[in-house]
Design a protein around this motif. Structure first.
Motif, PDB file in Angstrom:
ATOM      1  N   ASP A 186       0.982  -1.038  -0.567  1.00  0.00           N
ATOM      2  CA  ASP A 186      -0.116  -0.196   0.099  1.00  0.00           C
ATOM      3  C   ASP A 186       0.907   0.900  -0.469  1.00  0.00           C
ATOM      4  O   ASP A 186       1.725   1.448   0.906  1.00  0.00           O
ATOM      5  CB  ASP A 186      -1.124   0.174   1.338  1.00  0.00           C
ATOM      6  CG  ASP A 186      -2.125   0.777   1.365  1.00  0.00           C
ATOM      7  OD1 ASP A 186      -1.664   1.911   0.261  1.00  0.00           O
ATOM      8  OD2 ASP A 186      -3.201   1.204   1.474  1.00  0.00           O
ATOM      9  N   ALA A 187       0.471   2.077  -0.859  1.00  0.00           N
ATOM     10  CA  ALA A 187       1.584   3.314  -0.750  1.00  0.00           C
ATOM     11  C   ALA A 187       1.253   4.512   0.034  1.00  0.00           C
ATOM     12  O   ALA A 187       2.626   4.742   0.685  1.00  0.00           O
ATOM     13  CB  ALA A 187       0.908   4.387  -2.133  1.00  0.00           C
ATOM     14  N   ARG A 188      -0.094   4.384   1.074  1.00  0.00           N
ATOM     15  CA  ARG A 188      -0.037   4.999   2.165  1.00  0.00           C
ATOM     16  C   ARG A 188       1.091   4.876   3.495  1.00  0.00           C
ATOM     17  O   ARG A 188       1.749   5.748   3.758  1.00  0.00           O
ATOM     18  CB  ARG A 188      -1.221   4.945   2.695  1.00  0.00           C
ATOM     19  CG  ARG A 188      -2.578   5.242   1.808  1.00  0.00           C
ATOM     20  CD  ARG A 188      -3.490   4.590   2.272  1.00  0.00           C
ATOM     21  NE  ARG A 188      -3.814   3.542   2.132  1.00  0.00           N
ATOM     22  CZ  ARG A 188      -5.149   3.198   2.075  1.00  0.00           C
ATOM     23  NH1 ARG A 188      -6.256   3.774   3.379  1.00  0.00           N
ATOM     24  NH2 ARG A 188      -5.358   2.010   2.401  1.00  0.00           N
ATOM     25  N   GLU A 189       1.715   3.348   3.254  1.00  0.00           N
ATOM     26  CA  GLU A 189       2.693   3.347   4.382  1.00  0.00           C
ATOM     27  C   GLU A 189       4.208   4.082   3.932  1.00  0.00           C
ATOM     28  O   GLU A 189       4.536   3.791   4.524  1.00  0.00           O
ATOM     29  CB  GLU A 189       3.352   1.864   4.238  1.00  0.00           C
ATOM     30  CG  GLU A 189       2.510   0.205   4.480  1.00  0.00           C
ATOM     31  CD  GLU A 189       3.556  -0.833   3.923  1.00  0.00           C
ATOM     32  OE1 GLU A 189       4.146  -1.272   5.170  1.00  0.00           O
ATOM     33  OE2 GLU A 189       2.694  -1.174   4.311  1.00  0.00           O
ATOM     34  N   LEU A 190       4.257   4.419   2.803  1.00  0.00           N
ATOM     35  CA  LEU A 190       5.562   5.131   2.209  1.00  0.00           C
ATOM     36  C   LEU A 190       5.039   6.836   2.699  1.00  0.00           C
ATOM     37  O   LEU A 190       6.472   7.368   3.524  1.00  0.00           O
ATOM     38  CB  LEU A 190       5.571   5.721   0.882  1.00  0.00           C
ATOM     39  CG  LEU A 190       5.481   4.159   0.338  1.00  0.00           C
ATOM     40  CD1 LEU A 190       5.868   4.786  -1.431  1.00  0.00           C
ATOM     41  CD2 LEU A 190       6.964   3.651  -0.199  1.00  0.00           C
ATOM     42  N   LEU A 191       4.297   6.919   3.414  1.00  0.00           N
ATOM     43  CA  LEU A 191       3.965   8.146   3.585  1.00  0.00           C
ATOM     44  C   LEU A 191       4.552   8.603   5.030  1.00  0.00           C
ATOM     45  O   LEU A 191       4.958   9.364   5.653  1.00  0.00           O
ATOM     46  CB  LEU A 191       2.496   8.791   4.340  1.00  0.00           C
ATOM     47  CG  LEU A 191       1.765   8.720   2.646  1.00  0.00           C
ATOM     48  CD1 LEU A 191       0.098   8.826   3.068  1.00  0.00           C
ATOM     49  CD2 LEU A 191       2.168  10.286   1.789  1.00  0.00           C
ATOM     50  N   ASP A 192       4.948   7.196   6.074  1.00  0.00           N
ATOM     51  CA  ASP A 192       5.389   6.976   7.156  1.00  0.00           C
ATOM     52  C   ASP A 192       6.749   6.832   7.045  1.00  0.00           C
ATOM     53  O   ASP A 192       7.308   6.829   7.642  1.00  0.00           O
ATOM     54  CB  ASP A 192       5.226   6.328   8.467  1.00  0.00           C
ATOM     55  CG  ASP A 192       3.765   7.086   8.737  1.00  0.00           C
ATOM     56  OD1 ASP A 192       3.785   8.399   8.449  1.00  0.00           O
ATOM     57  OD2 ASP A 192       2.677   6.341   8.818  1.00  0.00           O
ATOM     58  N   ALA A 193       7.504   5.911   6.025  1.00  0.00           N
ATOM     59  CA  ALA A 193       9.085   5.146   6.180  1.00  0.00           C
ATOM     60  C   ALA A 193       9.910   6.540   5.663  1.00  0.00           C
ATOM     61  O   ALA A 193       9.941   7.147   5.160  1.00  0.00           O
ATOM     62  CB  ALA A 193       8.862   5.023   4.281  1.00  0.00           C
ATOM     63  N   PRO A 194      10.649   6.521   7.106  1.00  0.00           N
ATOM     64  CA  PRO A 194      11.774   7.490   7.762  1.00  0.00           C
ATOM     65  C   PRO A 194      12.935   7.277   6.132  1.00  0.00           C
ATOM     66  O   PRO A 194      13.514   8.532   6.179  1.00  0.00           O
ATOM     67  CB  PRO A 194      12.132   6.982   8.493  1.00  0.00           C
ATOM     68  CG  PRO A 194      11.806   5.499   8.412  1.00  0.00           C
ATOM     69  CD  PRO A 194      11.310   4.967   8.286  1.00  0.00           C
ATOM     70  N   GLN A 195      12.977   6.652   5.505  1.00  0.00           N
ATOM     71  CA  GLN A 195      13.478   6.900   4.370  1.00  0.00           C
ATOM     72  C   GLN A 195      13.397   8.039   3.002  1.00  0.00           C
ATOM     73  O   GLN A 195      14.197   8.463   2.082  1.00  0.00           O
ATOM     74  CB  GLN A 195      13.790   5.986   3.101  1.00  0.00           C
ATOM     75  CG  GLN A 195      14.178   4.894   4.325  1.00  0.00           C
ATOM     76  CD  GLN A 195      12.709   3.751   4.810  1.00  0.00           C
ATOM     77  OE1 GLN A 195      12.039   4.323   5.128  1.00  0.00           O
ATOM     78  NE2 GLN A 195      13.523   2.382   5.153  1.00  0.00           N
ATOM     79  N   LEU A 196      11.840   8.476   2.962  1.00  0.00           N
ATOM     80  CA  LEU A 196      11.139   8.946   2.247  1.00  0.00           C
ATOM     81  C   LEU A 196      10.976  10.675   3.255  1.00  0.00           C
ATOM     82  O   LEU A 196      10.240  10.275   4.129  1.00  0.00           O
ATOM     83  CB  LEU A 196       9.674   8.579   1.543  1.00  0.00           C
ATOM     84  CG  LEU A 196      10.114   7.524   0.746  1.00  0.00           C
ATOM     85  CD1 LEU A 196       8.714   6.821   0.151  1.00  0.00           C
ATOM     86  CD2 LEU A 196      11.420   7.250  -0.066  1.00  0.00           C
ATOM     87  N   LEU A 197      11.193  11.753   2.328  1.00  0.00           N
ATOM     88  CA  LEU A 197      10.325  13.236   2.931  1.00  0.00           C
ATOM     89  C   LEU A 197       9.760  13.617   1.875  1.00  0.00           C
ATOM     90  O   LEU A 197      10.184  14.285   0.825  1.00  0.00           O
ATOM     91  CB  LEU A 197      12.079  13.883   3.054  1.00  0.00           C
ATOM     92  CG  LEU A 197      12.257  13.252   4.572  1.00  0.00           C
ATOM     93  CD1 LEU A 197      13.712  14.138   4.669  1.00  0.00           C
ATOM     94  CD2 LEU A 197      11.802  12.981   5.294  1.00  0.00           C
ATOM     95  N   LEU A 198       8.502  14.061   2.151  1.00  0.00           N
ATOM     96  CA  LEU A 198       7.067  14.049   1.362  1.00  0.00           C
ATOM     97  C   LEU A 198       6.745  15.293   2.421  1.00  0.00           C
ATOM     98  O   LEU A 198       6.115  15.013   2.795  1.00  0.00           O
ATOM     99  CB  LEU A 198       6.392  12.922   0.649  1.00  0.00           C
ATOM    100  CG  LEU A 198       7.330  11.628   0.343  1.00  0.00           C
ATOM    101  CD1 LEU A 198       5.791  10.452  -0.287  1.00  0.00           C
ATOM    102  CD2 LEU A 198       7.871  11.599  -0.819  1.00  0.00           C
ATOM    103  N   GLY A 199       6.102  16.543   1.759  1.00  0.00           N
ATOM    104  CA  GLY A 199       5.348  17.203   1.314  1.00  0.00           C
ATOM    105  C   GLY A 199       5.690  18.622   1.634  1.00  0.00           C
ATOM    106  O   GLY A 199       6.233  19.000   1.013  1.00  0.00           O
TER     107      GLY A 199
END
Length: 289
Positions: free
Chosen positions: A237-250
């Motif tokens: 689920d792509a929503r997991e990526l929102l909390d992945a510490p390897q990605l900074l989105l926003g």
């Protein structure tokens, strides 16, 4: 919201003048550390010479390989390169070490590809060798950054490192060596807990190597796009990526908030981004200063 340290991994040297300008720009933007990778291939460069030049044209940032692929090297030759560079950098070297993970590079160099336990064993051997060499040369031992995701490498970091490096990537089962998947937030919890249990009371700095920085008003769309175009997501689920510490989105403010929350959750106070994010991440640095 201070107490952060920020690094950038510069992956392309370009011309001499381009390299100098890039290093100076990183310092101007407020980066605390300039690092370089250690990979083979067209356009790749030898880490230690470019670090020496980076030191000559900057004043403040620390510098180092992120990370040296130790099993590439004869230890005597590697120790000579590292100690010479440490002397030239006059205390600014962070010596990043790893056990190697790209089989194709070993094949290209005509070097044997050993199982992970043997590569980690060679990394462990290098630690004692380096300390003795630096002592014999009368050069202060630089700060050690040991990076990886396996039990073996994190165990070595817990015992020896000043900085532990996390990337949150692991080998995808059944895929060629060097084909990674991204750990989700819960998997990162487990890796950090594993390290902490072994480090005990030792004071170690925690580094996170960020895979993507995207300044956007639509975090969900950015996550969905990254999930679609890269095999590294490897999550259902792509929503997991929102909390992945390897990605900074926003937005800049949202990313700053993510870094504070992840520092509180994982201890990541030293954040490294890749060269494509050099400029776009700079406002986040200002926000957190």
């Amino acid at each position: 919201m201070g107490n952060f340290k920020f690094g950038v991994s510069l992956r392309e040297i370009g011309s001499r003048d381009e390299w100098i300008a890039k290093c100076r720009r990183a310092e101007e933007l407020g980066y605390d550390v300039i690092t370089v990778p250690d990979h083979l291939g067209t356009g790749r460069f030898a880490p230690f010479p470019v670090l020496a030049m980076a030191a000559a044209v900057t004043e403040r940032p620390r510098l180092g390989p992120l990370v040296s692929n130790v099993p590439f090297y004869n230890l005597a030759l590697f120790a000579r390169e590292a100690s010479t560079t440490a002397a030239l950098l006059d205390g600014r070297l962070d010596l990043g070490l790893g056990s190697g993970h790209m089989k194709a590079e070993f094949d290209a160099a005509g070097l044997p590809w050993h199982r992970a336990s043997e590569r980690i064993g060679y990394l462990e051997e290098s630690l004692g060798y380096l300390r003795k060499h630096f002592e014999d040369e009368g050069i202060p031992m630089p700060r050690l950054l040991i990076a990886g995701n396996s039990d073996g490498v994190l165990g070595l970091a817990a015992e020896h490192a000043d900085v532990v490096g996390f990337a949150g990537l692991r080998q995808q089962p059944g895929k060629p060596p060097g084909t990674f998947k991204l750990d989700n937030a819960e998997a990162m919890d487990e890796r950090v807990a594993y390290f902490r249990a072994r480090a005990g009371a030792r004071e170690v700095e925690y580094n996170m190597l960020v895979q993507l920085v995207e300044v956007t008003d639509d975090r969900e769309k950015a996550a969905a796009h990254w999930h679609e175009v890269t095999e590294r997501s490897a999550v259902a689920d792509a929503r997991e990526l929102l909390d992945a510490p390897q990605l900074l989105l926003g937005t800049v403010e949202e990313i700053a908030g993510q870094l504070v929350a992840r520092r509180d959750r994982y201890g990541f106070s030293y954040i490294t981004v890749f060269e494509p994010a050099l400029e776009v991440f700079a406002p986040v640095i200002k926000e957190l200063q």
